[in-house]
Design a protein around this motif. Structure first.
Motif, short mmCIF file in Angstrom:
data_model
loop_
_atom_site.label_atom_id
_atom_site.label_comp_id
_atom_site.label_asym_id
_atom_site.label_seq_id
_atom_site.Cartn_x
_atom_site.Cartn_y
_atom_site.Cartn_z
N PRO A 1 25.91 66.72 30.60
CA PRO A 1 27.04 66.10 29.89
C PRO A 1 26.81 64.62 29.61
CG PRO A 1 27.85 67.53 31.63
CD PRO A 1 26.37 67.41 31.82
N SER A 2 26.30 63.88 30.60
CA SER A 2 26.01 62.46 30.38
C SER A 2 24.90 62.28 29.35
CB SER A 2 25.61 61.79 31.70
OG SER A 2 26.64 61.91 32.65
N LEU A 3 23.89 63.13 29.40
CA LEU A 3 22.78 63.05 28.46
C LEU A 3 23.26 63.33 27.04
CD1 LEU A 3 19.72 62.53 28.57
CD2 LEU A 3 19.40 65.00 28.71
N PHE A 4 24.12 64.32 26.89
CA PHE A 4 24.65 64.66 25.57
C PHE A 4 25.51 63.52 25.02
CE2 PHE A 4 28.11 66.67 23.06
CZ PHE A 4 27.34 67.10 21.99
N PHE A 5 26.31 62.92 25.88
CA PHE A 5 27.14 61.78 25.46
C PHE A 5 26.26 60.63 25.00
CE2 PHE A 5 29.25 57.76 26.56
CZ PHE A 5 30.40 57.87 25.78
N ALA A 6 25.18 60.36 25.71
CA ALA A 6 24.28 59.27 25.33
C ALA A 6 23.62 59.55 23.98
CB ALA A 6 23.22 59.07 26.41
N VAL A 7 23.24 60.79 23.73
CA VAL A 7 22.60 61.14 22.45
C VAL A 7 23.57 60.93 21.30
CG1 VAL A 7 21.67 63.05 21.10
CG2 VAL A 7 20.93 62.73 23.46
N VAL A 8 24.81 61.38 21.45
CA VAL A 8 25.79 61.28 20.36
C VAL A 8 26.13 59.82 20.07
CG1 VAL A 8 28.16 61.82 19.68
CG2 VAL A 8 26.76 63.56 20.80
N THR A 9 26.41 59.04 21.10
CA THR A 9 26.77 57.64 20.88
C THR A 9 25.60 56.81 20.34
OG1 THR A 9 26.31 57.18 23.22
CG2 THR A 9 28.59 57.66 22.62
N THR A 10 24.39 57.11 20.78
CA THR A 10 23.23 56.38 20.27
C THR A 10 22.98 56.73 18.81
OG1 THR A 10 22.26 56.45 22.49
CG2 THR A 10 20.81 55.83 20.69
N THR A 11 23.20 57.97 18.43
CA THR A 11 23.05 58.36 17.02
C THR A 11 24.03 57.61 16.14
OG1 THR A 11 22.32 60.57 17.69
CG2 THR A 11 23.09 60.30 15.42
N LEU A 12 25.27 57.52 16.56
CA LEU A 12 26.27 56.78 15.79
C LEU A 12 25.92 55.30 15.70
CD1 LEU A 12 29.56 58.45 17.09
CD2 LEU A 12 28.36 58.88 14.95
N THR A 13 25.42 54.74 16.79
CA THR A 13 25.02 53.33 16.79
C THR A 13 23.88 53.08 15.81
OG1 THR A 13 25.71 53.09 19.09
CG2 THR A 13 24.20 51.43 18.22
N ALA A 14 22.90 53.99 15.80
CA ALA A 14 21.76 53.82 14.89
C ALA A 14 22.18 53.95 13.43
CB ALA A 14 20.69 54.86 15.23
N LEU A 15 23.09 54.88 13.13
CA LEU A 15 23.55 55.05 11.75
C LEU A 15 24.32 53.82 11.26
CD1 LEU A 15 24.75 58.77 11.68
CD2 LEU A 15 22.75 57.81 10.54
N GLN A 16 24.98 53.11 12.18
CA GLN A 16 25.81 51.97 11.80
C GLN A 16 25.12 50.63 12.05
OE1 GLN A 16 29.80 52.36 13.54
NE2 GLN A 16 29.49 54.55 13.69
N ALA A 17 23.84 50.64 12.38
CA ALA A 17 23.14 49.39 12.69
C ALA A 17 23.04 48.52 11.44
CB ALA A 17 21.75 49.71 13.24
N LEU A 18 23.64 47.36 11.49
CA LEU A 18 23.64 46.46 10.35
C LEU A 18 23.23 45.04 10.74
CD1 LEU A 18 24.30 45.68 7.41
CD2 LEU A 18 26.69 45.38 8.11
N GLY A 19 23.79 44.52 11.84
CA GLY A 19 23.56 43.12 12.20
C GLY A 19 22.10 42.79 12.40
N GLN A 20 21.38 43.65 13.13
CA GLN A 20 19.97 43.35 13.39
C GLN A 20 19.12 43.45 12.13
OE1 GLN A 20 22.01 45.63 14.69
NE2 GLN A 20 20.89 47.26 15.72
#
Length: 324
Positions: free
Chosen positions: A241-260
């Motif tokens: 469950p923790s691993l799945f949560f990390a995958v989903v949130t990291t995917t959303l972060t990568a799709l929305q990466a703008l500042g860097q």
């Protein structure tokens, strides 16, 4: 002389009190008014969340749909209707390459952004002296904003003062042009994003590892499951469950990466680091472009991409998640 005494009630007798009336005497329906008051109170408590959802989610979504069907003037004000013309403009090889670059960037962030914290979290859960200091040090990147992290890494990778290049030179490796070489720029931005998300994922995965039952691990060791086999067959399913949560949130972060992307490369060189979210920013706000119609169409495409990736993850990966 006969003495009469009152009968003694049996020991098993239980004194009961009649149930109170549900409503006020003479006013039937008191229970119904109580339920109405509870419903109104619940609605009142939900109002701030519903207002926030409407203002920051529902309204912008309908506004994006509206703007995607409109042309706009030089100031960005919507003018005449153009139907699906903005979506037709996206049917080009250039936009296909933009989508492919976005998926590549997401993969470069998600895979190491989850595996690296997982490899670090396992030893950090051991009860050894100084582990709290190490956990705090590894989790610190989570506290930095994308802009602050980007500025720090620009200094770290500056060709004139880069400690990274100096360390590579000590072992005889010629350092590349991290942000100006088209072959390295996207990898560099992805690496900085991995560094940023690793702290949060480390906290999530370390918390999952801390909940692993030692009795289960001891039983696995008795059965002969040790080392990598124990980690893959026992530990990973228990922290899934923790691993799945990390995958989903990291995917959303990568799709929305703008500042860097904006700070480190500004989409360059030659568009090699331009992702879908950066293209939306570039069309709508960068250099006063104000092309809100095309940017809104791209934003809806980004929404569809995010929903499809989430559907795949919940449809495929979640089936392997073991909830306890």
């Amino acid at each position: 002389m006969t003495v009469h005494t009152a009968p003694v009630p049996p020991a098993t007798a239980v004194l009961t009190r009649p149930d109170p009336p549900t409503g006020r005497p003479g006013k039937p329906g008191g229970g119904r008014s109580h339920r109405v008051r509870e419903a109104l109170l619940g609605l009142l408590l939900l109002t701030p969340g519903l207002v926030g959802l409407g203002v920051f989610v529902v309204f912008p979504l309908f506004q994006a749909v509206y703007l995607s069907t409109r042309d706009n003037d030089i100031l960005g004000n919507p003018t005449r209707s153009v139907g699906l013309a903005h979506f037709a403009e996206l049917l080009t090889p250039e936009f296909g390459a933009l989508l492919a670059r976005t998926f590549l960037f997401t993969a470069l962030v998600v895979v190491p952004g989850v595996l690296l914290p997982l490899a670090i979290a396992a030893p950090l859960t051991q009860k050894l002296p100084g582990m709290r200091i190490f956990r705090t040090a590894f989790a610190l990147p989570f506290a930095y904003s994308a802009s602050a992290a980007s500025v720090v890494w620009l200094i770290m990778l500056n060709p004139g003062t880069s400690p990274v290049n100096w360390l590579l030179g000590l072992v005889g490796v010629q350092a590349p042009s991290w942000t100006s070489d088209p072959g390295w720029a996207l990898v560099t931005v992805a690496a900085v994003t991995v560094w940023s998300v690793s702290g949060f994922n480390l906290l999530v995965l370390a918390a999952g590892l801390a909940q692993v039952d030692e009795d289960v691990l001891e039983a696995a060791r008795i059965d002969g499951a040790t080392g990598p086999r124990q980690f893959v067959s026992i530990v990973l399913p228990m922290i899934s469950p923790s691993l799945f949560f990390a995958v989903v949130t990291t995917t959303l972060t990568a799709l929305q990466a703008l500042g860097q992307v904006h700070i480190m490369t500004d989409g360059g060189p030659n568009g090699s680091t331009s992702t879908l979210v950066y293209s939306i920013f570039d069309r709508a706000f960068h250099n006063n472009n104000s092309d809100y119609g095309l940017a809104s169409a791209q934003g809806l495409v980004l929404l569809v991409v995010g929903v499809l990736l989430a559907a795949v993850q919940f449809g495929v990966l979640e089936r392997r998640v073991h909830y306890r």
